[in-house]
Motif scaffolding. Structure first.
Motif, mmCIF file in Angstrom:
data_model
loop_
_atom_site.group_PDB
_atom_site.id
_atom_site.type_symbol
_atom_site.label_atom_id
_atom_site.label_comp_id
_atom_site.label_asym_id
_atom_site.label_seq_id
_atom_site.Cartn_x
_atom_site.Cartn_y
_atom_site.Cartn_z
ATOM 1 N N ASN A 23 0.962 -1.315 -0.275
ATOM 2 C CA ASN A 23 0.169 -0.163 -0.387
ATOM 3 C C ASN A 23 0.812 0.706 0.123
ATOM 4 O OD1 ASN A 23 1.043 -0.704 2.756
ATOM 5 N ND2 ASN A 23 -1.115 1.013 3.310
ATOM 6 N N LEU A 27 5.358 5.975 -1.923
ATOM 7 C CA LEU A 27 5.154 7.126 -0.745
ATOM 8 C C LEU A 27 6.229 6.202 0.219
ATOM 9 C CD1 LEU A 27 4.250 9.744 0.108
ATOM 10 C CD2 LEU A 27 2.430 8.690 1.850
ATOM 11 N N MET A 28 5.559 4.873 0.650
ATOM 12 C CA MET A 28 6.371 3.756 1.933
ATOM 13 C C MET A 28 7.321 3.883 1.473
ATOM 14 S SD MET A 28 3.619 3.952 3.953
ATOM 15 C CE MET A 28 3.743 5.146 4.093
ATOM 16 N N TRP A 31 9.820 7.633 1.700
ATOM 17 C CA TRP A 31 9.715 7.538 3.556
ATOM 18 C C TRP A 31 10.685 7.237 3.915
ATOM 19 C CZ3 TRP A 31 5.149 7.788 7.076
ATOM 20 C CH2 TRP A 31 3.810 8.424 6.621
ATOM 21 N N GLN A 153 -7.224 0.149 3.278
ATOM 22 C CA GLN A 153 -5.833 -0.015 2.548
ATOM 23 C C GLN A 153 -5.064 0.819 3.787
ATOM 24 O OE1 GLN A 153 -6.437 -3.000 -0.447
ATOM 25 N NE2 GLN A 153 -6.959 -0.357 -1.242
ATOM 26 N N ILE A 154 -4.896 1.471 4.718
ATOM 27 C CA ILE A 154 -3.746 2.118 4.756
ATOM 28 C C ILE A 154 -3.305 1.930 6.773
ATOM 29 C CG2 ILE A 154 -4.151 4.824 5.804
ATOM 30 C CD1 ILE A 154 -6.274 5.552 4.217
ATOM 31 N N CYS A 155 -2.209 1.497 7.063
ATOM 32 C CA CYS A 155 -2.053 1.399 8.458
ATOM 33 C C CYS A 155 -2.655 1.806 9.393
ATOM 34 C CB CYS A 155 -0.704 1.578 8.524
ATOM 35 S SG CYS A 155 -0.553 2.886 8.168
ATOM 36 N N SER A 156 -2.860 2.989 9.465
ATOM 37 C CA SER A 156 -3.771 4.025 10.941
ATOM 38 C C SER A 156 -5.279 4.187 10.272
ATOM 39 C CB SER A 156 -2.944 5.200 10.620
ATOM 40 O OG SER A 156 -2.832 5.908 9.269
ATOM 41 N N TRP A 320 5.815 9.744 12.616
ATOM 42 C CA TRP A 320 4.760 8.781 12.697
ATOM 43 C C TRP A 320 5.726 7.262 13.010
ATOM 44 C CZ3 TRP A 320 -0.211 9.539 10.206
ATOM 45 C CH2 TRP A 320 -0.352 7.787 9.961
HETATM 46 C C1 LIG Z 1 1.655 5.840 5.820
HETATM 47 N N1 LIG Z 1 0.114 6.094 5.345
HETATM 48 C C2 LIG Z 1 -1.211 6.558 6.003
HETATM 49 C C3 LIG Z 1 0.579 7.301 4.414
HETATM 50 C C4 LIG Z 1 -0.008 4.739 4.829
HETATM 51 C C5 LIG Z 1 -0.702 4.292 5.881
HETATM 52 O O1 LIG Z 1 -0.315 3.254 5.715
#
Ligand SMILES: C[N+](C)(C)CC=O
Ligand SMILES: NC(=O)c1ccc[n+]([C@@H]2O[C@H](COP(=O)([O-])OP(=O)(O)OC[C@H]3O[C@@H](n4cnc5c(N)ncnc54)[C@H](O)[C@@H]3O)[C@@H](O)[C@H]2O)c1
Length: 364
Positions: A23, A27-28, A31, A153-156, A320
């Motif tokens: 997911n 972006l991940m 980071w 589908q977001i960890c948070s 984060w």
């Molecule tokens: C960190 N974020 C919220 C962008 C994606 C998490 O699954």
């Protein structure tokens, strides 16, 4: 202290292994890639086997702009075949991982053999508490967004709604209306707000969570099925589940799909107890017009990220990361950089005098 001079050096940790999920794949990855390179590390990025292409493109862009060969390396492949050897490799000095708690635990065990540092960004089952003093529509919109944005589908994702018993009926009516208005379609279609989930496997997994909740006695208030107008593709309607107990799987486990489960509370204390009733500790949200209460509740929520009167906004200046089984270490901002630096103390003897300890032991 004119005898010694001490200072602190921050140095790149060395070669870092970066393992990322499917997911938000680009972006991940960024980071981790950006701070690790900024810290002066060489990086090996292992993207998810389900979403590697954007990371290969990222490496291509880095090459085009002149990043020297070998500084950023992309290692594609399956978790056990490509990720596991990276985690246990003696020449990899640190692992930064984002993914499920189950895999995080395996990575930590592998890294422990080498006493290798790890940072772990893992899953969640985040609560959203809605008090009775709210504007129902605003609160319903944030609740829908907090759980159904990008299909949950977001960890948070705030996937456990804890709502005050005095407003529950009216609030759920509004929430169902909000979710019925979400446009579910091919993501290329104008106005699409919800596409398919990522894969056939994920689709089956989400439906299994829903059927297990039903078999355990929960009620599917809304959704729970494929949208009627979409005959193929891995589409699931935004789903709201009520009559949930705290021992049910749907309350305890991360679904990673568009599924919200609901419980009610009568006191602030009870709301907090329900919110913190989880092994996870990533995100949490509180919705109330009483800002003093929001402040008090924020301090008592066991989570690394707390949203007040919203859910999900994320800013690159703020740390984060999670607590409990959601992991440890923080990404973004100065915290993200610190993940890839080791700290060295340097102490120099600067006096012209001989050390003389054997003559006068009181010197130290
Ligand atoms: C960190 N974020 C919220 C962008 C994606 C998490 O699954
Ligand atoms: N906390 C956060 O910021 C954050 C952000 C995004 C996703 N997540 C979490 O990620 C999960 C979804 O992603 P996923 O399904 O790709 O997770 P996953 O754990 O299945 O896989 C993540 C990565 O680990 C690799 N992997 C799998 N087994 C491995 C092993 N034995 N050794 C080393 N590497 C291995 C995979 O190939 C993939 O690259 C969810 O739980 C979600 O909450 C957390």
């Amino acid at each position: 202290m004119e005898t010694f001079k001490s200072y602190v050096l921050k140095e790149p940790i060395g070669v870092v292994g970066l393992i990322t999920p499917w997911n938000y794949p680009l972006l991940m990855a960024t980071w981790k890639v950006a701070p690790s390179l900024a810290a002066g590390c060489a990086a090996i990025l292992k993207p998810s086997e389900l979403a590697s292409i954007t990371c290969l493109e990222l490496a291509e862009v880095c090459r085009e702009v002149g990043l020297p060969p070998g500084v950023l390396n992309i290692l594609t492949g399956l978790g056990p075949e490509a990720g596991a050897p990276l985690a246990s490799h003696p020449d990899v000095d640190k692992i930064a991982f984002t993914g499920s708690s189950a895999t995080g635990s395996k990575i930590m065990a592998a890294a422990a053999q080498m006493v290798k540092p790890v940072s772990l960004e893992l899953g969640g089952k985040s609560p959203i508490i809605v008090f009775e003093d709210v504007d129902l529509d605003k609160a319903a919109e944030w609740t829908a967004f907090g759980c159904f944005w990008t299909n949950g589908q977001i960890c948070s994702a705030t996937s456990r709604l804890i709502v005050h018993e005095n407003i529950v009926r009216e609030f759920l009516d509004r929430l169902v209306k909000w979710t019925k208005n979400i446009k579910i379609s091919d993501p290329f279609e104008e106005g699409c707000r919800l596409g398919p989930v990522v894969s056939g496997g994920q689709y089956e997994k989400v439906l299994k969570f829903i059927s297990t909740a039903k078999s355990e006695g929960a009620t599917i208030l809304s959704g729970g099925v494929r949208p009627e107008h979409l005959k193929k593709g891995f589409f699931v309607e935004p789903t709201i589940i009520t009559d949930v107990t705290t021992s049910m799987q749907i309350w305890r486990e991360e679904v990673f799909g568009p599924v919200l489960c609901v419980k009610t509370f009568s006191t602030e204390e009870e709301a907090l107890e329900l919110a913190n009733d989880t092994h996870y500790g990533l995100g949490a949200a509180v919705i109330s017009n009483d800002l003093e209460r929001c402040d008090r509740v924020s301090k008592n929520l066991q989570a690394g990220i707390v949203w007040v009167n919203c859910s999900q906004p994320c800013f690159c200046q703020a740390p984060w990361g999670g607590n409990k089984r959601s992991g440890f270490g923080r990404e973004l901002g100065e915290w993200g950089l610190d993940n890839y630096l080791s700290v060295k103390q340097v102490t120099q003897y600067v006096s012209d005098e001989p050390w003389g300890w054997y003559r006068s032991p009181s010197k130290l």
